[in-house]
Design a protein around this motif. Sequence first.
Motif, PDB file in Angstrom:
ATOM      1  N   GLN A 286       8.015   1.585   6.233  1.00 45.24           N
ATOM      2  CA  GLN A 286       7.961   3.029   5.945  1.00 45.24           C
ATOM      3  C   GLN A 286       8.829   3.374   4.740  1.00 45.24           C
ATOM      4  N   ASP A 287      10.012   2.779   4.681  1.00 45.45           N
ATOM      5  CA  ASP A 287      10.915   3.037   3.543  1.00 45.45           C
ATOM      6  C   ASP A 287      10.289   2.548   2.236  1.00 45.45           C
ATOM      7  N   GLU A 288       9.680   1.364   2.319  1.00 49.53           N
ATOM      8  CA  GLU A 288       9.078   0.784   1.117  1.00 49.53           C
ATOM      9  C   GLU A 288       7.891   1.636   0.652  1.00 49.53           C
ATOM     10  N   GLU A 289       7.113   2.115   1.615  1.00 51.43           N
ATOM     11  CA  GLU A 289       5.948   2.951   1.267  1.00 51.43           C
ATOM     12  C   GLU A 289       6.416   4.284   0.664  1.00 51.43           C
ATOM     13  N   GLU A 290       7.517   4.805   1.170  1.00 50.56           N
ATOM     14  CA  GLU A 290       8.068   6.063   0.634  1.00 50.56           C
ATOM     15  C   GLU A 290       8.484   5.860  -0.826  1.00 50.56           C
ATOM     16  N   TYR A 291       9.091   4.703  -1.088  1.00 45.33           N
ATOM     17  CA  TYR A 291       9.486   4.414  -2.469  1.00 45.33           C
ATOM     18  C   TYR A 291       8.245   4.302  -3.369  1.00 45.33           C
ATOM     19  N   GLN A 292       7.208   3.641  -2.858  1.00 49.55           N
ATOM     20  CA  GLN A 292       5.971   3.502  -3.652  1.00 49.55           C
ATOM     21  C   GLN A 292       5.379   4.866  -3.990  1.00 49.55           C
TER      22      GLN A 292
ATOM     23  N   ILE B 278       7.192   6.721  -6.798  1.00 49.27           N
ATOM     24  CA  ILE B 278       6.969   6.286  -8.188  1.00 49.27           C
ATOM     25  C   ILE B 278       5.475   6.288  -8.524  1.00 49.27           C
ATOM     26  N   ASP B 279       4.653   6.887  -7.652  1.00 50.85           N
ATOM     27  CA  ASP B 279       3.184   6.934  -7.847  1.00 50.85           C
ATOM     28  C   ASP B 279       2.591   5.543  -8.047  1.00 50.85           C
ATOM     29  N   TYR B 280       3.022   4.621  -7.227  1.00 45.99           N
ATOM     30  CA  TYR B 280       2.526   3.244  -7.345  1.00 45.99           C
ATOM     31  C   TYR B 280       1.021   3.206  -7.049  1.00 45.99           C
ATOM     32  N   PRO B 281       0.203   2.720  -7.989  1.00 48.58           N
ATOM     33  CA  PRO B 281      -1.258   2.779  -7.790  1.00 48.58           C
ATOM     34  C   PRO B 281      -1.778   1.851  -6.686  1.00 48.58           C
ATOM     35  N   GLY B 282      -0.992   0.855  -6.337  1.00 48.82           N
ATOM     36  CA  GLY B 282      -1.431  -0.067  -5.275  1.00 48.82           C
ATOM     37  C   GLY B 282      -0.979   0.351  -3.889  1.00 48.82           C
ATOM     38  N   TYR B 283      -0.532   1.618  -3.779  1.00 51.83           N
ATOM     39  CA  TYR B 283       0.057   2.082  -2.516  1.00 51.83           C
ATOM     40  C   TYR B 283      -0.876   1.879  -1.318  1.00 51.83           C
ATOM     41  N   GLU B 284      -2.135   2.339  -1.433  1.00 51.48           N
ATOM     42  CA  GLU B 284      -3.041   2.289  -0.278  1.00 51.48           C
ATOM     43  C   GLU B 284      -3.295   0.840   0.160  1.00 51.48           C
ATOM     44  N   ALA B 285      -3.526  -0.036  -0.805  1.00 49.57           N
ATOM     45  CA  ALA B 285      -3.793  -1.448  -0.472  1.00 49.57           C
ATOM     46  C   ALA B 285      -2.557  -2.086   0.162  1.00 49.57           C
ATOM     47  N   HIS B 286      -1.381  -1.727  -0.378  1.00 46.74           N
ATOM     48  CA  HIS B 286      -0.135  -2.290   0.140  1.00 46.74           C
ATOM     49  C   HIS B 286       0.117  -1.803   1.574  1.00 46.74           C
ATOM     50  N   LYS B 287      -0.194  -0.532   1.796  1.00 48.94           N
ATOM     51  CA  LYS B 287      -0.010   0.044   3.136  1.00 48.94           C
ATOM     52  C   LYS B 287      -0.921  -0.670   4.147  1.00 48.94           C
ATOM     53  N   GLN B 288      -2.128  -1.009   3.701  1.00 47.16           N
ATOM     54  CA  GLN B 288      -3.058  -1.736   4.598  1.00 47.16           C
ATOM     55  C   GLN B 288      -2.496  -3.105   4.983  1.00 47.16           C
ATOM     56  N   ILE B 289      -1.861  -3.770   4.022  1.00 47.83           N
ATOM     57  CA  ILE B 289      -1.250  -5.082   4.314  1.00 47.83           C
ATOM     58  C   ILE B 289      -0.131  -4.896   5.341  1.00 47.83           C
ATOM     59  N   HIS B 290       0.693  -3.868   5.129  1.00 47.90           N
ATOM     60  CA  HIS B 290       1.766  -3.576   6.088  1.00 47.90           C
ATOM     61  C   HIS B 290       1.182  -3.309   7.475  1.00 47.90           C
ATOM     62  N   ASN B 291       0.149  -2.471   7.518  1.00 49.94           N
ATOM     63  CA  ASN B 291      -0.439  -2.119   8.819  1.00 49.94           C
ATOM     64  C   ASN B 291      -0.984  -3.366   9.526  1.00 49.94           C
TER      65      ASN B 291
END
Lengths: 147, 141
Positions: free
Chosen positions: B61-67, B70-83
Amino acid sequence: MVDNLYRAFVNATRDVFNLMLNISEIKDHPADGFKIENGVDISIGIVGDLNGEVVYRFPASTSINMVKIMSGMQFDEIDAFVASAVSEIANIISGNVLTALSGENLNYNLLPPVQSNSDDKEYENGKSCCIDTSIGEMCLEIKLNSE
Amino acid sequence: MLWKEQYKLGVSRIDAQHRELFRRVESFLQVLRSEESWNNKIPKINETLEFMKRYVVEHFQDEEEYQRSIDYPGYEAHKQIHNGMVDYVQEVSMQYQQSNENEMLMQQFGGRLLAWLINHVAAEDQRIADYANKRGISENG
């Protein structure tokens, strides 16, 4: 397509070995048959516009060396821990291949890795190779039905 | 030691959490792989598994908040990996309880966790740092 997949798998293997194991030098060559008696076999199915299977074969010494490097711990034989870690590496390599080929306009997916021998089905196209690394070799076989 | 300085992202809160995650995983693996009988290992294994279930979610959650910050464009894909990893930890934990603390399940979990964590931090998370560096984003965004 088999050639594209083959190159993508070799490149992904190079990247993963470099990043996860700090091994930068790898060299692929045609496989002289798949006669690895002790090791970890991982099969990954390909479904969708492409239909087939990728089989990874990690000999025992390569598998153990990979897990030793990652963990910094001692391993003497293949057990559930080693097989699972190696299976995850095969999964990571395959995931990287999917990403690398995502611009190919083909809709296909890779199934989760299964620790087993090849499914023994007949496929129309195939290509196999072995990859030499400083911690041992691993082999790959890609089998596809026609596109 | 599992942790390597090359895994640092340059974001102190995330780096501190990664270090802690690696420290806990290392300690888990040392118990898992020790020569002791499985019954003697169970309390420590269970304790670490409970920690992982809580800490992994909190860190993700902390890492996703940081993403997002900074408007990280890979946020959604990264969140899926976390999930996917959270689901896996929950699933294994449930199977482990249902199997009456089966050792094989934990050995398989340990092996996969080791490879997954190294790849995730060394490859997936580094892309966040690369993006931040390219955008000239400093520690505080």
